[in-house]
Every structure is written in C-alpha cells, then in structure tokens.
Motif scaffolding. Structure first.
Motif, PDB file in Angstrom:
ATOM      1  N   MET A 198       0.849  -1.195   0.000  1.00  0.00           N
ATOM      2  CA  MET A 198       0.000   0.000   0.000  1.00  0.00           C
ATOM      3  C   MET A 198       0.886   1.248   0.000  1.00  0.00           C
ATOM      4  SD  MET A 198      -3.193   1.488   0.560  1.00  0.00           S
ATOM      5  CE  MET A 198      -4.245   0.262   1.345  1.00  0.00           C
ATOM      6  N   ARG A 199       0.508   2.194  -0.808  1.00  0.00           N
ATOM      7  CA  ARG A 199       1.146   3.510  -0.803  1.00  0.00           C
ATOM      8  C   ARG A 199       0.030   4.531  -0.686  1.00  0.00           C
ATOM      9  NH1 ARG A 199       6.180   5.667  -2.362  1.00  0.00           N
ATOM     10  NH2 ARG A 199       6.148   7.801  -3.207  1.00  0.00           N
ATOM     11  N   LEU A 200       0.025   5.269   0.415  1.00  0.00           N
ATOM     12  CA  LEU A 200      -1.038   6.199   0.734  1.00  0.00           C
ATOM     13  C   LEU A 200      -0.547   7.632   0.584  1.00  0.00           C
ATOM     14  CD1 LEU A 200      -3.915   6.771   2.022  1.00  0.00           C
ATOM     15  CD2 LEU A 200      -2.712   6.850   4.223  1.00  0.00           C
ATOM     16  N   LEU A 201      -1.398   8.472   0.013  1.00  0.00           N
ATOM     17  CA  LEU A 201      -1.138   9.913  -0.047  1.00  0.00           C
ATOM     18  C   LEU A 201      -2.077  10.606   0.927  1.00  0.00           C
ATOM     19  CD1 LEU A 201       0.018  12.537  -1.176  1.00  0.00           C
ATOM     20  CD2 LEU A 201      -1.517  12.299  -3.141  1.00  0.00           C
ATOM     21  N   LEU A 202      -1.504  11.395   1.834  1.00  0.00           N
ATOM     22  CA  LEU A 202      -2.270  12.074   2.872  1.00  0.00           C
ATOM     23  C   LEU A 202      -2.167  13.583   2.684  1.00  0.00           C
ATOM     24  CD1 LEU A 202      -3.810  12.093   5.625  1.00  0.00           C
ATOM     25  CD2 LEU A 202      -1.557  12.010   6.745  1.00  0.00           C
ATOM     26  N   PHE A 203      -3.320  14.236   2.642  1.00  0.00           N
ATOM     27  CA  PHE A 203      -3.397  15.689   2.647  1.00  0.00           C
ATOM     28  C   PHE A 203      -3.865  16.137   4.031  1.00  0.00           C
ATOM     29  CE2 PHE A 203      -3.805  14.586  -1.789  1.00  0.00           C
ATOM     30  CZ  PHE A 203      -3.084  15.574  -2.449  1.00  0.00           C
ATOM     31  N   GLY A 204      -3.345  17.273   4.502  1.00  0.00           N
ATOM     32  CA  GLY A 204      -3.710  17.747   5.833  1.00  0.00           C
ATOM     33  C   GLY A 204      -2.973  17.012   6.930  1.00  0.00           C
ATOM     34  N   GLY A 205      -1.787  16.517   6.600  1.00  0.00           N
ATOM     35  CA  GLY A 205      -1.062  15.671   7.534  1.00  0.00           C
ATOM     36  C   GLY A 205      -0.382  16.390   8.679  1.00  0.00           C
ATOM     37  N   THR A 206      -0.459  17.725   8.728  1.00  0.00           N
ATOM     38  CA  THR A 206       0.159  18.448   9.843  1.00  0.00           C
ATOM     39  C   THR A 206      -0.862  18.902  10.878  1.00  0.00           C
ATOM     40  OG1 THR A 206       0.045  20.558   8.653  1.00  0.00           O
ATOM     41  CG2 THR A 206       2.061  19.261   8.408  1.00  0.00           C
ATOM     42  N   GLY A 207      -2.141  18.700  10.622  1.00  0.00           N
ATOM     43  CA  GLY A 207      -3.178  19.050  11.594  1.00  0.00           C
ATOM     44  C   GLY A 207      -3.309  17.979  12.658  1.00  0.00           C
ATOM     45  N   ALA A 208      -4.149  18.257  13.653  1.00  0.00           N
ATOM     46  CA  ALA A 208      -4.323  17.316  14.768  1.00  0.00           C
ATOM     47  C   ALA A 208      -4.829  15.963  14.277  1.00  0.00           C
ATOM     48  CB  ALA A 208      -5.291  17.912  15.795  1.00  0.00           C
ATOM     49  N   MET A 209      -5.816  15.983  13.395  1.00  0.00           N
ATOM     50  CA  MET A 209      -6.359  14.730  12.887  1.00  0.00           C
ATOM     51  C   MET A 209      -5.391  14.085  11.906  1.00  0.00           C
ATOM     52  SD  MET A 209      -9.104  12.955  13.408  1.00  0.00           S
ATOM     53  CE  MET A 209      -8.936  11.238  12.937  1.00  0.00           C
ATOM     54  N   GLY A 210      -4.752  14.895  11.085  1.00  0.00           N
ATOM     55  CA  GLY A 210      -3.826  14.360  10.099  1.00  0.00           C
ATOM     56  C   GLY A 210      -2.640  13.639  10.706  1.00  0.00           C
ATOM     57  N   THR A 211      -2.091  14.176  11.789  1.00  0.00           N
ATOM     58  CA  THR A 211      -0.945  13.518  12.417  1.00  0.00           C
ATOM     59  C   THR A 211      -1.347  12.180  13.040  1.00  0.00           C
ATOM     60  OG1 THR A 211      -1.287  14.817  14.445  1.00  0.00           O
ATOM     61  CG2 THR A 211       0.305  15.661  12.862  1.00  0.00           C
ATOM     62  N   LEU A 212      -2.555  12.113  13.592  1.00  0.00           N
ATOM     63  CA  LEU A 212      -3.040  10.834  14.120  1.00  0.00           C
ATOM     64  C   LEU A 212      -3.220   9.813  13.003  1.00  0.00           C
ATOM     65  CD1 LEU A 212      -5.681  11.934  16.788  1.00  0.00           C
ATOM     66  CD2 LEU A 212      -3.440  10.930  17.202  1.00  0.00           C
ATOM     67  N   LEU A 213      -3.750  10.257  11.874  1.00  0.00           N
ATOM     68  CA  LEU A 213      -3.916   9.358  10.729  1.00  0.00           C
ATOM     69  C   LEU A 213      -2.557   8.851  10.240  1.00  0.00           C
ATOM     70  CD1 LEU A 213      -6.664  11.328   8.800  1.00  0.00           C
ATOM     71  CD2 LEU A 213      -6.898   9.003   9.698  1.00  0.00           C
ATOM     72  N   ALA A 214      -1.578   9.736  10.174  1.00  0.00           N
ATOM     73  CA  ALA A 214      -0.246   9.326   9.729  1.00  0.00           C
ATOM     74  C   ALA A 214       0.329   8.267  10.656  1.00  0.00           C
ATOM     75  CB  ALA A 214       0.673  10.544   9.660  1.00  0.00           C
ATOM     76  N   ARG A 215       0.258   8.509  11.952  1.00  0.00           N
ATOM     77  CA  ARG A 215       0.820   7.558  12.912  1.00  0.00           C
ATOM     78  C   ARG A 215       0.066   6.227  12.878  1.00  0.00           C
ATOM     79  NH1 ARG A 215       1.196  12.505  16.738  1.00  0.00           N
ATOM     80  NH2 ARG A 215       3.394  13.088  16.541  1.00  0.00           N
ATOM     81  N   GLU A 216      -1.248   6.279  12.772  1.00  0.00           N
ATOM     82  CA  GLU A 216      -2.045   5.054  12.726  1.00  0.00           C
ATOM     83  C   GLU A 216      -1.712   4.242  11.477  1.00  0.00           C
ATOM     84  OE1 GLU A 216      -4.987   2.337  14.167  1.00  0.00           O
ATOM     85  OE2 GLU A 216      -3.982   4.029  15.113  1.00  0.00           O
ATOM     86  N   TYR A 217      -1.591   4.923  10.351  1.00  0.00           N
ATOM     87  CA  TYR A 217      -1.265   4.222   9.110  1.00  0.00           C
ATOM     88  C   TYR A 217       0.111   3.559   9.201  1.00  0.00           C
ATOM     89  CZ  TYR A 217       0.032   3.415   4.257  1.00  0.00           C
ATOM     90  OH  TYR A 217       0.462   2.840   3.087  1.00  0.00           O
ATOM     91  N   LEU A 218       1.100   4.295   9.706  1.00  0.00           N
ATOM     92  CA  LEU A 218       2.452   3.747   9.804  1.00  0.00           C
ATOM     93  C   LEU A 218       2.513   2.560  10.763  1.00  0.00           C
ATOM     94  CD1 LEU A 218       4.414   7.124   9.877  1.00  0.00           C
ATOM     95  CD2 LEU A 218       4.429   5.432   8.019  1.00  0.00           C
ATOM     96  N   TRP A 219       1.629   2.549  11.754  1.00  0.00           N
ATOM     97  CA  TRP A 219       1.577   1.430  12.698  1.00  0.00           C
ATOM     98  C   TRP A 219       0.869   0.230  12.087  1.00  0.00           C
ATOM     99  CZ3 TRP A 219       3.529  -0.734  16.792  1.00  0.00           C
ATOM    100  CH2 TRP A 219       2.792  -1.716  17.483  1.00  0.00           C
ATOM    101  N   VAL A 220      -0.271   0.441  11.447  1.00  0.00           N
ATOM    102  CA  VAL A 220      -1.070  -0.661  10.900  1.00  0.00           C
ATOM    103  C   VAL A 220      -0.421  -1.237   9.647  1.00  0.00           C
ATOM    104  CG1 VAL A 220      -3.303  -1.271   9.876  1.00  0.00           C
ATOM    105  CG2 VAL A 220      -3.220   0.207  11.893  1.00  0.00           C
ATOM    106  N   TYR A 221       0.058  -0.359   8.778  1.00  0.00           N
ATOM    107  CA  TYR A 221       0.669  -0.783   7.511  1.00  0.00           C
ATOM    108  C   TYR A 221       2.189  -0.665   7.601  1.00  0.00           C
ATOM    109  CZ  TYR A 221      -3.951  -0.680   5.340  1.00  0.00           C
ATOM    110  OH  TYR A 221      -5.267  -0.921   5.022  1.00  0.00           O
ATOM    111  N   ARG A 222       2.752  -1.313   8.589  1.00  0.00           N
ATOM    112  CA  ARG A 222       4.200  -1.211   8.804  1.00  0.00           C
ATOM    113  C   ARG A 222       4.983  -1.672   7.574  1.00  0.00           C
ATOM    114  NH1 ARG A 222       3.926  -3.717  14.779  1.00  0.00           N
ATOM    115  NH2 ARG A 222       1.841  -4.189  13.992  1.00  0.00           N
ATOM    116  N   GLY A 223       5.896  -0.823   7.129  1.00  0.00           N
ATOM    117  CA  GLY A 223       6.680  -1.116   5.940  1.00  0.00           C
ATOM    118  C   GLY A 223       6.095  -0.532   4.673  1.00  0.00           C
TER     119      GLY A 223
END
Length: 227
Positions: free
Chosen positions: A1-26
C-alpha cells in the motif's frame, strides 16, 4: 500500500499518519504539505515517509505526489477561526476538484475525505443537538459552511470514477480523561439512535485507516461519533 495524505500536519492528520504507519508497517506514506517543518519529527524521520512540498493549486506537484499511490486520504478542511472573514468562494472544495482530477489522471480510485456533519446525507434524520450545532456554525461562519457543503457536493459527483467515502466527524472531545473507553467510535447517520454529537480523534483515526481495506462505506457518508 502507498497512501497519499493531505492535511497531515493538523491534529487529525498527524493521528492518521501515525495510525497508518503502525497498521501498515513497511508501507509508504506520502504527505503533501505546504510547510514540511510542521510535520512532527517522529513522522518526518520515519523511513517509510515521503514528504512532498507544494500548494493545493500546483498541479505539477500534486501529480508528483500522486505517482504510484494506491489510495488518498484528505484531512483538509476550511478553518472556522476566520469566521466572517473566510473567503466567499470555496477554496477547499476547489482543491478537492484538483486532487480528484489528479487521482483520475494516475488511475487512483480510492478516496477517503474527512469533513463535518454540515454535509448532509439522505439517510440523516432530525436530531435536535446536531441541528442546533449546524445552525449555530452556519450563523457564525457562513462561508466556512458553504465550503464544507461544496466539498460534499463535488465528491459525490465522482461516483462513477472514484470509490469515495466521506467521513463526517462529530465534535472532538478529549481522549485523555478515560483512555480505556474514550477512543471507541461508531459509524452511522444523524438521528439513527447510534451516533451523537461527540467523537474521538484517536478512535476516528483507527476507523478511517481500517476502512482503507474494509471498504464497507464506499459511496457513503457516515458520521463517526462515540457510542
């Protein structure tokens, strides 16, 4: 999976980034930002993260970020802090149009877009607290609400070409006072007896990342809230 995230510096965006990196490790995470310095250090230094700097009206940079992507999550949204000074056009909805044009140009179908219950859905029923909040927000920041509603409208025109899900987030409440219970969320519609006016950012982030593969809400607009 390769995900593109917009709004990744906001409160919700940073949580989404961390969750994705944890669930889709690698797996790869591309974050499209105006100011890379605003990306939290733990995310920016992750070897699976690619940061692309650009504006939302820069089609060349959008295309660069979209290359090789499997799905897009947008945590973009108009800010209510400008209130009555928010522009009368619809800048964020216009940005969504450019993002979706770029997606189609690269053959990317999956889109999860975060917005608010100001976007209506035919499945919604009357709910007094939510109706009050909608009315209050529309009175305080009418142009913000105009842009939010436009976001829902432009996404829904793409049913034939994109597999979209519009996630409508209820008001955020603290996730710190009761960490064992506060992170649970349910998905539903206004007035259905399941949803209410408050949500959990952590719970919403987990739900949204799971929806990438579950695909249970294609072409739907659920509200996420606490039970």
């Amino acid at each position: 999976m390769r995900l593109l995230l917009f709004g990744g510096t906001g409160a919700m965006g940073t949580l989404l980034a961390r969750e994705y990196l944890w669930v889709y490790r690698g797996s790869s995470l591309v974050i499209y930002v105006r100011d890379p310095a605003k990306v939290p250090q733990d995310i920016a230094e992750d070897p699976n993260v690619v940061i692309v700097q650009g504006e939302l009206d820069d089609m060349d940079r959008l295309s660069l970020a979209m290359h090789g992507v499997d799905a897009v999550i947008t945590a973009l949204g108009p800010t209510g802090r400008k209130g009555p000074f928010y522009p009368s056009n619809t800048p964020i909805a216009d940005a969504y149009i450019r993002i979706m044009v770029t997606m189609k140009g690269h053959g990317v179908r999956r889109l999860i877009a975060l917005t608010t219950p100001s976007v209506r859905d035919p499945e919604d029923q009357f709910n007094l607290p939510m109706a009050f909040l909608r009315k209050t927000f529309a009175t305080i920041a009418p142009n913000v609400v105009k842009d939010i509603i436009a976001i829902g409208r432009v996404i829904r025109t793409q049913r034939e070409e994109l597999d979209w899900t519009i996630i409508r987030l209820a008001l955020h409440s603290s996730d710190h006072s009761d960490p064992e219970n506060n992170c649970e969320v349910v998905a539903g519609y206004m007035g259905d007896g399941r949803t209410n006016t408050f949500s959990s950012r952590h719970g919403a982030a987990a739900f949204i990342i799971q929806e990438l593969d579950r695909r249970e809400w294609i072409w739907k607009s659920p509200i996420l809230s606490k039970p």
